[in-house]
Enzyme design. Structure first.
Site, mmCIF file in Angstrom:
data_model
loop_
_atom_site.group_PDB
_atom_site.id
_atom_site.type_symbol
_atom_site.label_atom_id
_atom_site.label_comp_id
_atom_site.label_asym_id
_atom_site.label_seq_id
_atom_site.Cartn_x
_atom_site.Cartn_y
_atom_site.Cartn_z
ATOM 1 N N GLU A 272 -7.907 -5.191 -0.403
ATOM 2 C CA GLU A 272 -8.449 -5.959 -1.521
ATOM 3 C C GLU A 272 -8.462 -7.467 -1.269
ATOM 4 O O GLU A 272 -9.229 -8.189 -1.888
ATOM 5 C CB GLU A 272 -7.649 -5.668 -2.794
ATOM 6 C CG GLU A 272 -7.592 -4.209 -3.184
ATOM 7 C CD GLU A 272 -8.883 -3.687 -3.761
ATOM 8 O OE1 GLU A 272 -9.955 -4.075 -3.265
ATOM 9 O OE2 GLU A 272 -8.829 -2.898 -4.702
ATOM 10 N N HIS B 12 0.848 -1.192 0.000
ATOM 11 C CA HIS B 12 0.000 0.000 0.000
ATOM 12 C C HIS B 12 0.877 1.234 0.000
ATOM 13 O O HIS B 12 1.949 1.222 0.606
ATOM 14 C CB HIS B 12 -0.922 0.007 1.234
ATOM 15 C CG HIS B 12 -2.073 0.929 1.085
ATOM 16 N ND1 HIS B 12 -1.996 2.264 1.388
ATOM 17 C CD2 HIS B 12 -3.327 0.714 0.615
ATOM 18 C CE1 HIS B 12 -3.170 2.835 1.125
ATOM 19 N NE2 HIS B 12 -3.977 1.922 0.650
HETATM 20 N N1 ACO Z 1 3.831 -7.643 -4.835
HETATM 21 C C1 ACO Z 1 5.139 -7.714 -5.155
HETATM 22 N N2 ACO Z 1 5.981 -6.663 -5.038
HETATM 23 C C2 ACO Z 1 5.461 -5.517 -4.562
HETATM 24 C C3 ACO Z 1 4.125 -5.394 -4.193
HETATM 25 C C4 ACO Z 1 3.292 -6.521 -4.337
HETATM 26 N N3 ACO Z 1 2.009 -6.490 -4.026
HETATM 27 N N4 ACO Z 1 3.887 -4.143 -3.756
HETATM 28 C C5 ACO Z 1 5.053 -3.489 -3.854
HETATM 29 N N5 ACO Z 1 6.005 -4.311 -4.357
HETATM 30 C C6 ACO Z 1 7.392 -4.001 -4.598
HETATM 31 C C7 ACO Z 1 7.515 -2.939 -5.685
HETATM 32 O O1 ACO Z 1 7.576 -3.519 -6.969
HETATM 33 C C8 ACO Z 1 8.805 -2.259 -5.281
HETATM 34 O O2 ACO Z 1 9.865 -3.070 -5.742
HETATM 35 P P1 ACO Z 1 11.120 -2.453 -6.504
HETATM 36 O O3 ACO Z 1 11.708 -1.479 -5.525
HETATM 37 O O4 ACO Z 1 11.940 -3.654 -6.788
HETATM 38 O O5 ACO Z 1 10.549 -1.778 -7.717
HETATM 39 C C9 ACO Z 1 8.800 -2.340 -3.766
HETATM 40 O O6 ACO Z 1 7.912 -3.401 -3.425
HETATM 41 C C10 ACO Z 1 8.303 -1.102 -3.074
HETATM 42 O O7 ACO Z 1 7.078 -0.720 -3.631
HETATM 43 P P2 ACO Z 1 6.295 0.516 -3.052
HETATM 44 O O8 ACO Z 1 7.004 1.776 -3.372
HETATM 45 O O9 ACO Z 1 5.982 0.250 -1.648
HETATM 46 O O10 ACO Z 1 4.951 0.413 -3.846
HETATM 47 P P3 ACO Z 1 4.005 1.599 -4.262
HETATM 48 O O11 ACO Z 1 3.744 2.484 -3.101
HETATM 49 O O12 ACO Z 1 4.493 2.224 -5.499
HETATM 50 O O13 ACO Z 1 2.740 0.767 -4.661
HETATM 51 C C11 ACO Z 1 0.823 -0.502 -4.593
HETATM 52 C C12 ACO Z 1 1.677 0.515 -3.834
HETATM 53 C C13 ACO Z 1 0.503 0.044 -5.999
HETATM 54 C C14 ACO Z 1 -0.492 -0.720 -3.844
HETATM 55 C C15 ACO Z 1 1.636 -1.822 -4.692
HETATM 56 O O14 ACO Z 1 1.914 -2.301 -3.409
HETATM 57 C C16 ACO Z 1 0.920 -2.873 -5.536
HETATM 58 O O15 ACO Z 1 1.047 -2.865 -6.760
HETATM 59 N N6 ACO Z 1 0.151 -3.808 -4.885
HETATM 60 C C17 ACO Z 1 -0.572 -4.805 -5.630
HETATM 61 C C18 ACO Z 1 -1.863 -4.213 -6.177
HETATM 62 C C19 ACO Z 1 -2.898 -3.993 -5.101
HETATM 63 O O16 ACO Z 1 -3.109 -4.820 -4.219
HETATM 64 N N7 ACO Z 1 -3.578 -2.810 -5.202
HETATM 65 C C20 ACO Z 1 -4.624 -2.427 -4.257
HETATM 66 C C21 ACO Z 1 -4.105 -1.355 -3.329
HETATM 67 S S1 ACO Z 1 -5.346 -0.896 -2.141
HETATM 68 C C22 ACO Z 1 -6.325 0.197 -2.973
HETATM 69 O O17 ACO Z 1 -5.867 0.998 -3.740
HETATM 70 C C23 ACO Z 1 -7.773 0.177 -2.745
#
Ligand code: ACO
Length: 355
Positions: free
Chosen positions: A298, A243
């Site tokens: 989710e 998140h």
């Molecule tokens: N699975 C695998 N890797 C992940 C995930 C995940 N669910 N979430 C973050 N990461 C990774 C990113 O790829 C990033 O890796 P990198 O540095 O190698 O590129 C690292 O963790 C850090 O990411 P963040 O900066 O914390 O992620 P960001 O804040 O940009 O994204 C998000 C948040 C979009 C929700 C992300 O966690 C994600 O894509 N989750 C899966 C989709 C999801 O569940 N969305 C619903 C969110 S809740 C809502 O909006 C209602």
């Protein structure tokens, strides 16, 4: 420059507070867990709209107006073309509503959510849309329009818990989009259409369908770790985890887990999901030791909506049926601020061609 705007404060709000460090969500003074356990959709509408519309009636009258508006907007379902998914159907239907900044516009938007979502699901199955029943609560009528039978109290209550849990969540991407549009004085319908357009992306509200796809693909608990490792090795994101704001577990996850566990016949599915959740969290902690990635809203949304008989294609539209309350309240709050949202950009393009 802050491309994801994480460190930018762009609004003051009385609507909700997301405490990402401590995993707390407060909506107009109510911790989300309390809201989920005690409020119906109509109560949440009143809670969020209070103070933003001078002519807001009490909860009972608001419920009656929502019921009447469901019947009023039903004709729109018949005007929409085939071939739209549920979000597309809802977005197109909302766009046909009269666009202004009134309470009537907010009520029609909220009322049209379940009417159009249920009609979209039925259309995709080749079934006729079912007329709303103004005497039912919004959640009970939603399930009746979807499945053709008046639901039991437990089911209607579980849907209320879901819709109320997701009704608002600070300045997330879709709410920000709604506020930007509202700031131009385009109207609440335009703000709602902007909100749902932002919500439909897989990184925001489009995740719960893929959560079920993941659970199905994993199939058995023994397969979980190998499947997860494969997905991470391919650079995929695991849906329902991580998140932008929460650095700990999303408090909505447990509110929804409790709601799904109260439904009869769900214990096996919830138990399996818990095993997958544990495996995912373990793998994410190993891969990203510096960055806590936890369960978000989710994951258990997917199980709850599945248990209520909603097909996964309709999950994001159902999310919008709850979040429309927040979008409209934020839109009114933004209008009250009276300031057009207009940030700036830094030009990095070619130098100007010499005259
Ligand atoms: N699975 C695998 N890797 C992940 C995930 C995940 N669910 N979430 C973050 N990461 C990774 C990113 O790829 C990033 O890796 P990198 O540095 O190698 O590129 C690292 O963790 C850090 O990411 P963040 O900066 O914390 O992620 P960001 O804040 O940009 O994204 C998000 C948040 C979009 C929700 C992300 O966690 C994600 O894509 N989750 C899966 C989709 C999801 O569940 N969305 C619903 C969110 S809740 C809502 O909006 C209602």
């Amino acid at each position: 420059m802050d491309s994801g705007l994480e460190n930018v404060v762009a609004a003051e709000t009385v609507l909700s507070d997301v405490d990402g460090q401590n995993g707390r969500l407060v909506i107009r003074g109510w911790p989300v867990e309390m809201l989920a356990a005690s409020m119906a959709f109509e109560d949440a509408a009143h809670l969020l709209w209070d103070g933003f519309f001078e002519d807001l009636p009490d909860v009972a009258q608001l419920g009656a107006r929502l019921g009447a508006a469901r019947e009023e907007v039903f004709r729109i379902a018949g005007q929409l073309p085939d071939g739209l998914d549920a979000v597309g159907f809802l977005r197109a239907g909302w766009a046909l509503l009269p666009d202004d900044e009134s309470l009537d516009a907010a009520i029609r938007l909220a009322a049209a959510g379940p009417v159009l979502t249920a009609a979209a699901v039925r259309r995709s199955r080749g079934e006729a849309a079912i007329r709303p029943d103004r005497d039912l609560s919004q959640s009970a009528d939603f399930l009746r329009m979807l499945n053709g039978v008046v639901p039991g109290q437990a089911e209607a209550r579980a849907l209320d818990a879901y819709l109320v849990t997701v009704c608002d969540h600070g300045l997330n991407a879709s709410t920000f989009a709604a506020r930007v549009v509202a700031s131009t004085r385009a109207g609440l319908v335009s703000a709602g259409v902007a909100g749902i357009s932002a919500l439909k992306g897989p990184l925001h509200g489009g995740a719960p369908g893929p959560v079920l796809d993941m659970i199905d693909a994993i199939g058995t608990p023994e397969n979980a770790e190998a499947w997860i490792d494969g997905a991470l090795a391919r650079g995929e994101r695991l849906m329902g985890f991580g998140h932008r704001v929460y650095r700990v577990r999303d408090p909505r996850a447990d509110a929804l887990k409790a709601a799904v566990a109260r439904l009869p016949g769900t214990s096996g599915r919830v138990g399996f999901a818990e095993q997958i959740e544990k495996a995912v969290l373990g793998r994410l902690a190993t891969k990203y030791p510096q960055r806590r990635l936890e369960t978000n809203v989710e994951f258990y949304t997917a199980l709850l909506l599945e248990a209520l008989g909603l097909p996964r294609e309709a999950f994001t539209a159902t999310f919008a049926c709850g979040r429309i309350l927040g979008w409209t309240a934020h839109a009114r709050e933004q209008i009250g601020e009276g300031r057009l949202v207009r940030p700036r950009s830094v030009y990095r393009g070619p130098v100007p061609v010499a005259a």
